[in-house]
Design an enzyme around this catalytic site. Structure first.
Site, short mmCIF file in Angstrom:
data_model
loop_
_atom_site.label_atom_id
_atom_site.label_comp_id
_atom_site.label_asym_id
_atom_site.label_seq_id
_atom_site.Cartn_x
_atom_site.Cartn_y
_atom_site.Cartn_z
N LYS A 1 1.03 -0.99 0.02
CA LYS A 1 -0.27 0.29 0.15
C LYS A 1 1.19 1.82 0.36
CE LYS A 1 -2.45 -0.59 3.68
NZ LYS A 1 -1.47 -1.90 4.15
N ARG B 1 -9.22 1.33 9.18
CA ARG B 1 -8.82 -0.18 9.38
C ARG B 1 -10.02 -0.70 10.13
NH1 ARG B 1 -2.81 -1.31 10.33
NH2 ARG B 1 -2.65 1.24 9.28
N ARG C 1 10.95 -7.05 5.49
CA ARG C 1 11.47 -5.04 5.01
C ARG C 1 12.60 -4.39 5.57
NH1 ARG C 1 5.45 -2.38 4.95
NH2 ARG C 1 5.57 -2.85 7.35
N ARG D 1 11.85 -1.93 10.56
CA ARG D 1 10.70 -1.02 11.44
C ARG D 1 10.12 -1.70 13.49
NH1 ARG D 1 5.14 0.05 8.75
NH2 ARG D 1 4.65 -0.78 9.89
N ARG E 1 -0.62 -7.29 14.16
CA ARG E 1 -1.38 -6.87 12.95
C ARG E 1 -1.73 -7.73 11.80
NH1 ARG E 1 4.30 -4.96 11.40
NH2 ARG E 1 3.68 -3.90 9.42
P1 ADP Z 1 0.59 -1.49 8.65
O1 ADP Z 1 -0.24 -1.21 7.79
O2 ADP Z 1 1.51 -2.49 7.96
O3 ADP Z 1 0.27 -2.08 9.93
P2 ADP Z 1 0.85 1.40 9.02
O4 ADP Z 1 2.41 2.04 8.62
O5 ADP Z 1 -0.14 1.32 8.35
O6 ADP Z 1 1.51 -0.30 8.83
O7 ADP Z 1 0.74 1.03 10.82
C1 ADP Z 1 1.48 0.98 11.40
C2 ADP Z 1 0.32 1.01 13.08
O8 ADP Z 1 0.13 2.26 12.83
C3 ADP Z 1 -0.24 0.22 13.22
O9 ADP Z 1 -0.35 -1.40 13.13
C4 ADP Z 1 -1.50 0.80 14.45
O10 ADP Z 1 -0.86 0.52 15.05
C5 ADP Z 1 -1.11 2.02 13.63
N1 ADP Z 1 -2.66 2.96 12.53
C6 ADP Z 1 -1.93 3.46 11.79
N2 ADP Z 1 -3.25 3.55 10.64
C7 ADP Z 1 -4.46 3.13 12.24
C8 ADP Z 1 -6.10 2.91 12.17
N3 ADP Z 1 -6.21 4.01 11.19
N4 ADP Z 1 -6.55 2.69 13.63
C9 ADP Z 1 -5.25 2.32 14.73
N5 ADP Z 1 -3.57 2.39 13.97
C10 ADP Z 1 -3.19 2.76 13.10
#
Ligand code: ADP
Length: 223
Positions: free
Chosen positions: A17, A93, A130, A162, A173
């Site tokens: 994404k 999400r 990654r 990360r 996750r």
């Molecule tokens: P990934 O999709 O691989 O988990 P992201 O960089 O999109 O990676 O998100 C990293 C973390 O940030 C998530 O695991 C969560 O803890 C937090 N996060 C990001 N977006 C949201 C959201 N919309 N709602 C809740 N937590 C979020």
């Protein structure tokens, strides 16, 4: 006036994404709104919201909705995304976030929600290998590292793993993705906004599939 599309990119962790949203943002001149990146930047800057969010992120848990809404609202308040278009990456999400977004976008509805589909075996391999630039967020894989010793090719920043790409956090996750995010695929399908794009293959090929869908489904782009 011609405007860019208003898009949401859904997909499992490691589906690509971030990479594809950045390319769509460049292609259409639209804002790339990545909640994970916004939280990581807030944590690095040491803001109270960032420090609180980091506790959840490092475990692989979802950040509480109030912090999510706050960070998204701040990003939109910077001006531009609503009128010029955007691609949301990592938000919404949960069902609650999706409903709240629909209500907030009342007069600027989403054009298209794309589910970037990649099987779990493939994302597990991508996530284990990654590596990410801690300055600009460019991603690499151990099988295709930057040219010089984990220094980012794009900006010269340090390329690291990360905190939440550990095996334990990744499994958490992915579990939360199934529980919380998969139901919103159906939510958008019922609204007639969903399209599924195959996310397996070369980045350029996946991007071409995305652009084909946007161009077929989002016409004409008028404000
Ligand atoms: P990934 O999709 O691989 O988990 P992201 O960089 O999109 O990676 O998100 C990293 C973390 O940030 C998530 O695991 C969560 O803890 C937090 N996060 C990001 N977006 C949201 C959201 N919309 N709602 C809740 N937590 C979020």
């Amino acid at each position: 006036m011609i405007r860019g599309p208003r898009l949401v990119l859904l997909g499992k962790q490691g589906a690509g994404k971030g990479t594809q949203a950045a390319r769509l943002s460049e292609r259409y001149g639209i804002a790339h709104v990545a909640t994970g990146d916004l939280f990581r930047a807030a944590a690095a800057a040491g803001t109270p919201a960032g420090i609180e969010a980091e506790r959840y992120m490092n475990r692989g848990d979802l950040v509480p909705d109030n912090l999510v809404f706050q960070i998204v609202a701040e990003r939109f308040a910077e001006g531009g995304p609503l009128e010029h278009g955007f691609v949301l990456d990592g938000f919404p999400r949960t069902r609650r976030q999706a409903e709240k977004l629909e209500a907030a976008l009342e007069t600027h509805p989403l054009d298209l929600v794309i589910n970037l589909d990649v099987p779990t075996e493939i994302v597990l391999d991508r996530l284990a290998g990654r590596r990410v630039c801690e300055s600009c967020g460019t991603t690499y894989h151990v099988s295709a590292p930057p040219k010089n010793d984990w220094i980012c090719d794009v900006c010269g920043g340090r390329v690291v793993q990360r905190e939440d790409d550990t095996e334990e956090a990744v499994l958490r996750r992915l579990e939360l993705y199934d529980e919380e995010t998969v139901p919103i695929i159906d939510f958008y399908r019922k609204l007639g906004k969903l399209v599924v794009v195959d996310g397996v293959g070369e980045s350029d090929d996946v991007f071409a599939r995305l652009v084909a869908q946007v161009e077929q489904r989002v016409q004409p782009l008028q404000t």
